[in-house]
Every structure is written in C-alpha cells, then in structure tokens.
Scaffold this active site. Structure first.
Site, PDB file in Angstrom:
ATOM      1  N   VAL A  63     100.646  78.206  23.819  1.00 29.77           N
ATOM      2  CA  VAL A  63     101.167  78.538  22.492  1.00 29.77           C
ATOM      3  C   VAL A  63      99.969  78.660  21.551  1.00 29.77           C
ATOM      4  O   VAL A  63      99.205  77.704  21.408  1.00 29.77           O
ATOM      5  CB  VAL A  63     102.102  77.405  22.010  1.00 29.77           C
ATOM      6  CG1 VAL A  63     102.425  77.552  20.543  1.00 29.77           C
ATOM      7  CG2 VAL A  63     103.374  77.395  22.843  1.00 29.77           C
ATOM      8  N   ASP A  64      99.785  79.817  20.956  1.00 33.09           N
ATOM      9  CA  ASP A  64      98.639  79.939  20.049  1.00 33.09           C
ATOM     10  C   ASP A  64      99.055  79.578  18.621  1.00 33.09           C
ATOM     11  O   ASP A  64     100.210  79.241  18.359  1.00 33.09           O
ATOM     12  CB  ASP A  64      97.995  81.326  20.150  1.00 33.09           C
ATOM     13  CG  ASP A  64      98.909  82.435  19.668  1.00 33.09           C
ATOM     14  OD1 ASP A  64      99.865  82.133  18.919  1.00 33.09           O
ATOM     15  OD2 ASP A  64      98.673  83.595  20.038  1.00 33.09           O
ATOM     16  N   SER A  65      98.093  79.655  17.709  1.00 29.40           N
ATOM     17  CA  SER A  65      98.362  79.175  16.356  1.00 29.40           C
ATOM     18  C   SER A  65      99.474  79.988  15.690  1.00 29.40           C
ATOM     19  O   SER A  65     100.276  79.452  14.928  1.00 29.40           O
ATOM     20  CB  SER A  65      97.088  79.205  15.527  1.00 29.40           C
ATOM     21  OG  SER A  65      96.542  80.499  15.539  1.00 29.40           O
TER      22      SER A  65
END
Lengths: 314, 77
Positions: B32-34
């Site tokens: 999960v990226d920012s």
C-alpha cells in the site's frame, strides 16, 4: 488574469515556478518573482543552512515574495521547516509526502501552505488539514511523478476541494495555461520551461538537451522502486532501465543515480547525468528571460481564450 | 473489528487473494503506497464515523495499528 491564487500569494500573474532540485536556486526564483510570478527555491536534499543562504541571496535580488519547496521525504525536512519559518518565508509548497504534521507551525508563522497532490483523496485531506491551495500535478511533469495525467487529475481535484487548485505537468505555453484554467485551475506551476530561462544556472548542455528534445524523448525510470522519475533519455536512462528490467536491487540503482542530477545541472554531463524534464520539453524551443516567458504565456493564454470564445462559444 | 477493517481493505485496495493479519504491514506486506493510504483513511472515516487527521497517518503502519487507533477513538467492537 486574476484569480484567488494571485490574491492569496500577492503576485501579478498566476504562474508558479516548480521547486526543481538543483535547478530552482536563488537566481531563477528571484527572476520569476521579479517578473510577476512566484519563484520557488527547491530545498530538495540540500542542508538546511544552504536553504537559508539561498533564501537570503534571493532576497538580495528581489523584494517580491518567494516561496520554498520542501521535499518531505528528505530526512532533514524538520530543519528546513525551521529555517523557512525563521527566515519569514511566506509561501511553502511541499512534495513527496504529507505536510500535516508541520501545518500548525506553518500556520502560526503566517505561511501559506500549498501541498503538491497526486490524487483526489490526498487533496481533500490536505484541504481539511489546513492547506491554502493545492498543486494538482500530473505525470507529464519532470522529476518525481505520480501516475495520473494533468488532464484527468485537475478537474477531479477541482470538483473535490473548495480551495484553489494550481495545475502542473505538461504546461509549456499559453495554450497549456488556457487549458488548465478551463479545467478549473486558478494558476499553473511550470518547471521545464524555466529550466531553459536565461536566469537559470542550468548548464548550457542540459538546456540544449531540453530545447532539442522531441515529444517522445522522455523516459520514466525507477518505477520498480516506487519512486518514478521522468527525465530526458540518454545513456544513463538506458543503463538504468536495463538494470531495472534485469531486476536490479535498490542499492545498485541508487548507486547509478548517485549525484547524477548535480552532474547534469552543474557539470553539464548529458551522458551520465539525470536530465530531469517534463514531457512538454518537446514544445520548449528557446532560451528566454523569465519576464519574456511569463509575459508571452499570459498574452498567448488570453489570445487563445478569446479565439476559442469567438470560434466555439459565441 | 479486525475482520471489518480487513474487509474494508480488501474492497478498497482490491486485495482479493491476500491474507490480511493484524501484523500485516501496509508498505511491506500489502504494498500500500502513501496515496492508497489517503484513500483508505477516507474509507475508514466513512465506515466508522470518525475523523482521522492527516498528521495521524504516520502511526497507521499496520492493520493492527489501524484497529488500535480506531479503538482509541472510541470505535466499539
């Protein structure tokens, strides 16, 4: 062209210069501000004291407001925030992260905070955190990029927030400015066109690469690392992309790009340097002063909008 | 509540064939990226009727941390 952004930032024209690492130093920032836009010093990964010097040197060249771009991923971001507050900077743009934890300090110092956002959700949360405006930046931009295009991102962000939106990514002339405004933006942020400004300290070799670039000459490296970077293709990008294809690790890739932006900007190494530039480099065709660039942009934008009205909307 | 958060995550991030545990790290395990995290926060707010200020995002590193955070906000099991 007046907008909420020209009022908010007390600038004559709704044009903001991107906070490009190494490129956005005091000569360029001061020249853009002096020409009626908002010049920005790109703090990037510079030590906080260097940023302080840059702010002071810019002030010697102009009395108009200048901003600082803070790269939040950078470990020394807290010190840069401190310097920006101490030096009485009035506008901060933030990249590569979430500025919420500094918001209270910025606000207390009367600083206008403008985060660069790459999605609608981020724009909404930044508005709620107290941002004064946002830069909606598409992947046409140079340097570190998101994955949405300016054409798609800007109108969606405009729908999602009440604060003014600044469009960035792929804007290089008055037509781009007009298009951004029609999508609902109230200012534009431009980087690539200012790389080749007369006042820009970028090495002539780098400027020549930008000026000669064609539409298809940019490449995205670093997708595998989660931090994609757009730049003009050269020996460096070929080597990097080959390594990425072979599944090279972060360390090996980072070694290749160690100091490579400096090599390009300062030394003019167009073979092993990182020539960060946006897709719009293909449209950028000459070196001009910041004043010439901004005045030409505004005249073109107004002419294009008038022509459009006459031809399609009357 | 873990099940509820996990279900929300699966739906929000299209994680169909991924096992979600309390110790699952967003960055390492779930990729999960920012930007995904911003989406997730909006979904959590809608689902649980809480407000999650952006400065709290840094605390939300694992699924378990989210559950803990919601409990501290007074969200009932």
């Amino acid at each position: 062209m007046k907008s909420r952004i020209t009022e908010l930032l007390e600038i004559k024209y709704p044009v903001i210069q991107g906070g490009m690492a190494w490129v956005a130093e005091h000569h360029l920032a001061a020249a853009v501000s002096e020409a009626g836009g908002l010049g920005i010093i790109g703090a990037a990964s510079a030590p906080a004291e260097v940023v302080r010097e840059e702010i002071r040197k810019a002030r010697e060249l102009t009395e108009k407001p200048i901003g600082v771009n803070i790269m939040l991923m950078n470990p020394n971001a807290p010190e840069v925030v401190k310097v920006v507050i101490e030096e009485g900077v009035k506008v901060v743009t933030t990249g590569a992260g979430n500025p919420a934890r500094y918001m209270k300090d910025f606000k207390a110092a009367g600083i206008k905070v403008i985060p660069v956002v790459a999605s609608v959700a981020m724009a909404k949360l930044m508005e709620r955190a107290g941002a004064d405006a946002v830069v909606a930046e598409g992947m046409e931009s140079g340097g570190h990029i998101g994955s949405e295009t300016t054409m798609c991102l800007v109108p969606q962000v405009v729908n999602a927030v009440n604060i003014p939106v600044i469009a960035a990514g792929g804007i290089g002339d008055g037509r781009g400015v007009a298009a951004a405004f029609l999508l609902g933006a109230e200012a534009v942020q431009m980087g690539t066109r200012f790389i080749v400004a007369k006042e820009s300290i970028v090495h002539p070799n780098y400027k020549e690469k930008v000026i000669k670039a064609k539409d298809i000459d940019s490449e995205i490296t670093g997708t595998s690392t989660g931090h994609p970077v757009r730049q003009i293709r050269n020996q460096m990008t070929r080597e990097y992309l080959r390594l990425e294809k072979e599944g090279a690790g972060l360390e090996e890739l980072e070694y290749l790009t160690l100091g490579s932006l400096r090599k390009a900007v300062i030394e003019g190494d167009t073979v092993n340097g990182t020539l960060m530039a946006g897709q719009i480099a293909g449209l950028v065709s000459k070196e001009q002063s910041c004043l010439e660039i901004i005045e030409e942009l505004m005249q073109e934008a107004e002419a294009v909008m008038k022509r459009g009205y006459e031809a399609w909307a009357k | 509540m873990l099940e509820k958060v996990a279900a929300l995550l699966k739906e929000q991030l299209d994680l169909d064939n991924v096992e979600i545990k309390a110790e699952s790290s967003f960055k390492e395990d779930l990729e999960v990226d920012s930007l995904d995290l911003f989406e997730l926060v909006m979904a959590l707010e809608d689902e649980f009727g809480v407000e999650i200020p952006s400065e709290d995002l840094e605390q939300l590193t694992t699924v378990g941390a989210v559950v803990e955070y919601l409990k501290n906000k007074g969200v009932e099991e």
